[in-house]
Design a protein around this motif. Structure first.
Motif, PDB file in Angstrom:
ATOM      1  N   LYS A 148      -9.686   2.181   9.251  1.00 12.61           N
ATOM      2  CA  LYS A 148      -8.797   2.240  10.409  1.00 12.61           C
ATOM      3  C   LYS A 148      -8.276   3.660  10.661  1.00 12.61           C
ATOM      4  N   ARG A 149      -8.758   4.604   9.861  1.00 19.26           N
ATOM      5  CA  ARG A 149      -8.406   6.020  10.008  1.00 19.26           C
ATOM      6  C   ARG A 149      -6.899   6.282   9.861  1.00 19.26           C
ATOM      7  N   LEU A 150      -6.287   5.606   8.882  1.00 17.61           N
ATOM      8  CA  LEU A 150      -4.885   5.865   8.589  1.00 17.61           C
ATOM      9  C   LEU A 150      -4.745   7.138   7.767  1.00 17.61           C
ATOM     10  N   ASP A 151      -3.541   7.702   7.754  1.00 16.46           N
ATOM     11  CA  ASP A 151      -3.314   8.899   6.948  1.00 16.46           C
ATOM     12  C   ASP A 151      -3.152   8.510   5.474  1.00 16.46           C
ATOM     13  N   PRO A 152      -3.139   9.489   4.546  1.00 12.46           N
ATOM     14  CA  PRO A 152      -3.077   9.164   3.108  1.00 12.46           C
ATOM     15  C   PRO A 152      -1.902   8.265   2.721  1.00 12.46           C
ATOM     16  N   PHE A 153      -0.737   8.486   3.334  1.00 12.79           N
ATOM     17  CA  PHE A 153       0.411   7.635   3.008  1.00 12.79           C
ATOM     18  C   PHE A 153       0.159   6.205   3.489  1.00 12.79           C
ATOM     19  N   GLY A 154      -0.398   6.070   4.693  1.00  5.89           N
ATOM     20  CA  GLY A 154      -0.707   4.746   5.213  1.00  5.89           C
ATOM     21  C   GLY A 154      -1.712   4.018   4.342  1.00  5.89           C
ATOM     22  N   ILE A 155      -2.697   4.752   3.828  1.00  4.76           N
ATOM     23  CA  ILE A 155      -3.703   4.156   2.945  1.00  4.76           C
ATOM     24  C   ILE A 155      -3.047   3.630   1.670  1.00  4.76           C
ATOM     25  N   LEU A 156      -2.123   4.415   1.111  1.00  7.92           N
ATOM     26  CA  LEU A 156      -1.427   3.993  -0.114  1.00  7.92           C
ATOM     27  C   LEU A 156      -0.602   2.733   0.131  1.00  7.92           C
ATOM     28  N   ILE A 157       0.094   2.678   1.242  1.00  8.16           N
ATOM     29  CA  ILE A 157       0.924   1.510   1.551  1.00  8.16           C
ATOM     30  C   ILE A 157       0.060   0.257   1.716  1.00  8.16           C
ATOM     31  N   ILE A 158      -1.056   0.392   2.423  1.00  8.35           N
ATOM     32  CA  ILE A 158      -1.942  -0.764   2.619  1.00  8.35           C
ATOM     33  C   ILE A 158      -2.529  -1.216   1.279  1.00  8.35           C
ATOM     34  N   ALA A 159      -2.928  -0.260   0.433  1.00  8.75           N
ATOM     35  CA  ALA A 159      -3.449  -0.606  -0.893  1.00  8.75           C
ATOM     36  C   ALA A 159      -2.397  -1.360  -1.701  1.00  8.75           C
ATOM     37  N   PHE A 160      -1.159  -0.899  -1.613  1.00 11.66           N
ATOM     38  CA  PHE A 160      -0.079  -1.487  -2.398  1.00 11.66           C
ATOM     39  C   PHE A 160       0.231  -2.915  -1.947  1.00 11.66           C
ATOM     40  N   VAL A 161       0.389  -3.110  -0.630  1.00  9.87           N
ATOM     41  CA  VAL A 161       0.766  -4.454  -0.163  1.00  9.87           C
ATOM     42  C   VAL A 161      -0.377  -5.440  -0.338  1.00  9.87           C
ATOM     43  N   THR A 162      -1.612  -4.957  -0.288  1.00  9.63           N
ATOM     44  CA  THR A 162      -2.751  -5.850  -0.515  1.00  9.63           C
ATOM     45  C   THR A 162      -2.749  -6.375  -1.946  1.00  9.63           C
ATOM     46  N   ALA A 163      -2.424  -5.488  -2.889  1.00 15.28           N
ATOM     47  CA  ALA A 163      -2.470  -5.838  -4.308  1.00 15.28           C
ATOM     48  C   ALA A 163      -1.301  -6.718  -4.752  1.00 15.28           C
ATOM     49  N   VAL A 164      -0.102  -6.464  -4.226  1.00 13.45           N
ATOM     50  CA  VAL A 164       1.085  -7.170  -4.744  1.00 13.45           C
ATOM     51  C   VAL A 164       1.816  -7.996  -3.693  1.00 13.45           C
ATOM     52  N   GLY A 165       1.320  -7.992  -2.458  1.00 12.70           N
ATOM     53  CA  GLY A 165       2.034  -8.693  -1.389  1.00 12.70           C
ATOM     54  C   GLY A 165       2.201 -10.177  -1.648  1.00 12.70           C
ATOM     55  N   GLY A 166       1.132 -10.837  -2.081  1.00 13.64           N
ATOM     56  CA  GLY A 166       1.207 -12.273  -2.328  1.00 13.64           C
ATOM     57  C   GLY A 166       2.146 -12.620  -3.462  1.00 13.64           C
ATOM     58  N   GLY A 167       2.050 -11.873  -4.561  1.00 14.98           N
ATOM     59  CA  GLY A 167       2.922 -12.119  -5.709  1.00 14.98           C
ATOM     60  C   GLY A 167       4.379 -11.835  -5.400  1.00 14.98           C
ATOM     61  N   THR A 168       4.626 -10.806  -4.594  1.00 18.84           N
ATOM     62  CA  THR A 168       5.998 -10.463  -4.211  1.00 18.84           C
ATOM     63  C   THR A 168       6.615 -11.583  -3.378  1.00 18.84           C
ATOM     64  N   LEU A 169       5.871 -12.060  -2.386  1.00 21.22           N
ATOM     65  CA  LEU A 169       6.369 -13.144  -1.542  1.00 21.22           C
ATOM     66  C   LEU A 169       6.637 -14.390  -2.372  1.00 21.22           C
ATOM     67  N   ARG A 170       5.734 -14.701  -3.282  1.00 20.89           N
ATOM     68  CA  ARG A 170       5.912 -15.865  -4.166  1.00 20.89           C
ATOM     69  C   ARG A 170       7.183 -15.744  -4.990  1.00 20.89           C
ATOM     70  N   ASP A 171       7.388 -14.602  -5.625  1.00 20.35           N
ATOM     71  CA  ASP A 171       8.558 -14.417  -6.488  1.00 20.35           C
ATOM     72  C   ASP A 171       9.859 -14.488  -5.701  1.00 20.35           C
ATOM     73  N   VAL A 172       9.859 -13.933  -4.497  1.00 22.27           N
ATOM     74  CA  VAL A 172      11.055 -13.996  -3.661  1.00 22.27           C
ATOM     75  C   VAL A 172      11.371 -15.443  -3.294  1.00 22.27           C
ATOM     76  N   LEU A 173      10.346 -16.220  -2.933  1.00 26.76           N
ATOM     77  CA  LEU A 173      10.554 -17.615  -2.530  1.00 26.76           C
ATOM     78  C   LEU A 173      11.081 -18.481  -3.667  1.00 26.76           C
ATOM     79  N   ILE A 174      10.666 -18.199  -4.895  1.00 26.20           N
ATOM     80  CA  ILE A 174      11.141 -19.013  -6.022  1.00 26.20           C
ATOM     81  C   ILE A 174      12.363 -18.397  -6.692  1.00 26.20           C
ATOM     82  N   GLY A 175      12.870 -17.310  -6.124  1.00 29.41           N
ATOM     83  CA  GLY A 175      14.106 -16.695  -6.632  1.00 29.41           C
ATOM     84  C   GLY A 175      13.933 -15.921  -7.916  1.00 29.41           C
ATOM     85  N   LYS A 176      12.720 -15.434  -8.187  1.00 28.74           N
ATOM     86  CA  LYS A 176      12.471 -14.654  -9.396  1.00 28.74           C
ATOM     87  C   LYS A 176      12.516 -13.173  -9.034  1.00 28.74           C
TER      88      LYS A 176
END
Length: 202
Positions: free
Chosen positions: A24-52
């Motif tokens: 998508k031709r994002l800049d280096p910071f954008g690439i890092l953010i997308i990499a990060f949310v892809t890797a931990v986004g699901g687990g983060t949402l899960r933990d927030v929903l169960i109050g962990k």
């Protein structure tokens, strides 16, 4: 081995996010953010929903290091990853199985209903990709024809059937993960997909 597969899955999802962002031709910071949310986004949402909280990756920086390494590798070797797509797909598939299992066990550990546990497993495995696709202005993969989230639901069914059969935790974990991995490989190999509903409003 379970922790190692978790790390491999995190790395694979981070690479997936970084490569998508570069397409998508994002800049280096954008690439890092997308990499990060892809890797931990699901687990983060899960933990927030169960109050962990704090959520898992905040308590174990190894995940942050792995994501950053994946980000660097994606940038340095982006031209070579076309030759490694099958390997990355395999790692992504392993991650799908392991992350589904992690979500299932998180739900079981706090006494949630099997349906909710299955939803948590599916969320853990898939929602990092959903966030990635939304941020990259794409229709998320799990909402298209490709069978993806459905495989996680199948894994949840297998998991609780094994629990009812009074199998050991190790056997249950192994069989659940293998079912998800094998079905995912078969889906891609034979190009299986769910039907779409074509409804055009006049």
């Amino acid at each position: 081995m379970f922790y190692l597969l978790d790390i491999i899955g995190t790395m694979a999802f981070a690479l997936s996010g970084a490569l998508t962002a570069m397409n998508k031709r994002l800049d280096p910071f954008g690439i890092l953010i997308i990499a990060f949310v892809t890797a931990v986004g699901g687990g983060t949402l899960r933990d927030v929903l169960i109050g962990k909280t704090p959520v898992g990756w905040m308590l174990n920086l190894n995940y942050v290091y792995v994501i950053f390494i994946g980000y660097i590798l994606a940038i340095l070797f982006r031209k070579k990853f076309d030759k490694l797509r099958k390997s990355l797909f395999l790692f992504d598939t392993i991650g799908l199985g392991v992350f589904t299992l992690i979500g299932l066990e998180k739900g079981v550990s706090i006494g949630l209903h099997p349906i909710i546990c299955t939803a948590l497993g599916t969320m853990t495995a898939c929602f990092g990709g959903v966030i990635r696709d939304i941020l990259c202005n794409e229709i998320p993969v799990i909402f298209r024809k490709e069978i993806y989230a459905t495989i996680c639901i199948l894994g949840g069914i297998v998991f609780f059937l094994m629990k009812e059969g009074d199998f050991s935790n190790d056997i249950t974990h192994l069989v659940t993960t293998l079912v998800i991995i094998i079905v995912r490989l078969l889906v891609v190999k034979f190009n299986w997909s769910l039907p779409t509903l074509d409804l055009k409003l006049k």
